[in-house]
Design a protein around this motif. Structure first.
Motif, short mmCIF file in Angstrom:
data_model
loop_
_atom_site.label_atom_id
_atom_site.label_comp_id
_atom_site.label_asym_id
_atom_site.label_seq_id
_atom_site.Cartn_x
_atom_site.Cartn_y
_atom_site.Cartn_z
N ALA A 151 22.11 19.30 -4.72
CA ALA A 151 22.94 18.99 -3.56
C ALA A 151 23.89 20.13 -3.19
CB ALA A 151 23.76 17.71 -3.83
N GLN A 155 21.12 19.20 1.69
CA GLN A 155 21.96 18.09 2.12
C GLN A 155 21.55 16.79 1.41
OE1 GLN A 155 22.25 17.59 6.34
NE2 GLN A 155 23.65 15.86 6.20
N GLY A 157 22.43 12.64 0.83
CA GLY A 157 23.08 11.45 1.36
C GLY A 157 22.53 10.21 0.71
N PRO A 171 27.34 10.29 3.14
CA PRO A 171 27.33 11.20 2.00
C PRO A 171 27.93 10.58 0.74
CG PRO A 171 29.09 11.79 3.49
CD PRO A 171 28.30 10.71 4.18
N GLU A 172 28.64 9.47 0.89
CA GLU A 172 29.21 8.77 -0.25
C GLU A 172 29.13 7.27 0.01
OE1 GLU A 172 33.16 10.05 -0.99
OE2 GLU A 172 32.62 12.15 -1.33
#
Length: 204
Positions: A151, A155, A157, A171-172
């Motif tokens: 990561a 990218q 996710g 993303p979180e």
């Protein structure tokens, strides 16, 4: 769709998710040994599959494809044994539209060959070829660490995968969402953006 018959560039140079997968060393050794026997047995489907050298003169890559799944074996030719392998599996949970672009990688390496960057290099091969990677429902601790190290350059996710539909979560995610089985990690391959991936796959 990536062309895996081409030699990838790296070969010439050679938040938590659920973690509850482990491999019995004795069982793993038997499985890897059986695969190596097949590679060395004339007439077997694995015998004679393409071979590519690595920077380490003791190691070679053998690779093949079957039913849209990509198999990458790392062989130690000096010790005459298989170091391990990575398989880029298709996911039955995703629709055909998404299946063109996504694979779920799974690796098994003998403990004596772990922490040498072999799986990392192979995952980068897939990502640099434009393949996007999606986790399965479970991960080993080693795979978990590998995904987060990747990561740094690709990218990452979180997505929700259910009813053959991908929904981007961001993303979180919260601890509660993280604990749900449909929650997966997604790594976008080279050349992809979230917008392009969503348009190609129908991800919400």
């Amino acid at each position: 769709m990536p062309h895996f018959n081409l030699i990838p560039p790296w070969l010439s140079r050679l938040t938590e998710l659920r973690i509850d997968v482990s491999h019995d060393p004795k069982r793993l050794d038997g499985e890897i040994g059986a695969i190596h026997d097949r590679i060395r047995t004339p007439g077997d489907a694995l015998h004679g599959i393409p071979q590519i050298g690595m920077n380490d003169p003791d190691l070679v890559i053998r690779h093949g494809e079957a039913d849209g799944e990509f198999y990458v074996y790392v062989e130690d030719i000096r010790r005459r044994q298989l170091a391990g392998y990575t398989v880029f599996n298709r996911l039955i949970e995703v629709p055909r539209r998404t299946d063109r672009y996504v694979r779920a990688p799974h690796s098994k390496y003998d403990p004596s060959y772990q922490r040498r960057g072999l799986a990392t290099a192979i995952y980068r091969w897939g990502l640099d070829a434009g393949l996007c990677l999606l986790t399965g429902a479970r991960q080993s601790p080693g795979a978990h660490a590998l995904w987060h190290s990747l990561a740094l350059n690709y990218q990452l996710g979180y997505v929700d995968l259910r009813d053959k539909t991908l929904t981007y979560l961001g993303p979180e995610v919260s601890a509660q969402v993280l604990g749900e089985l449909p929650t997966r990690m997604l790594l976008l391959g080279k050349g992809w953006t979230l917008a392009k991936f969503s348009a190609a796959t129908g991800m919400r």
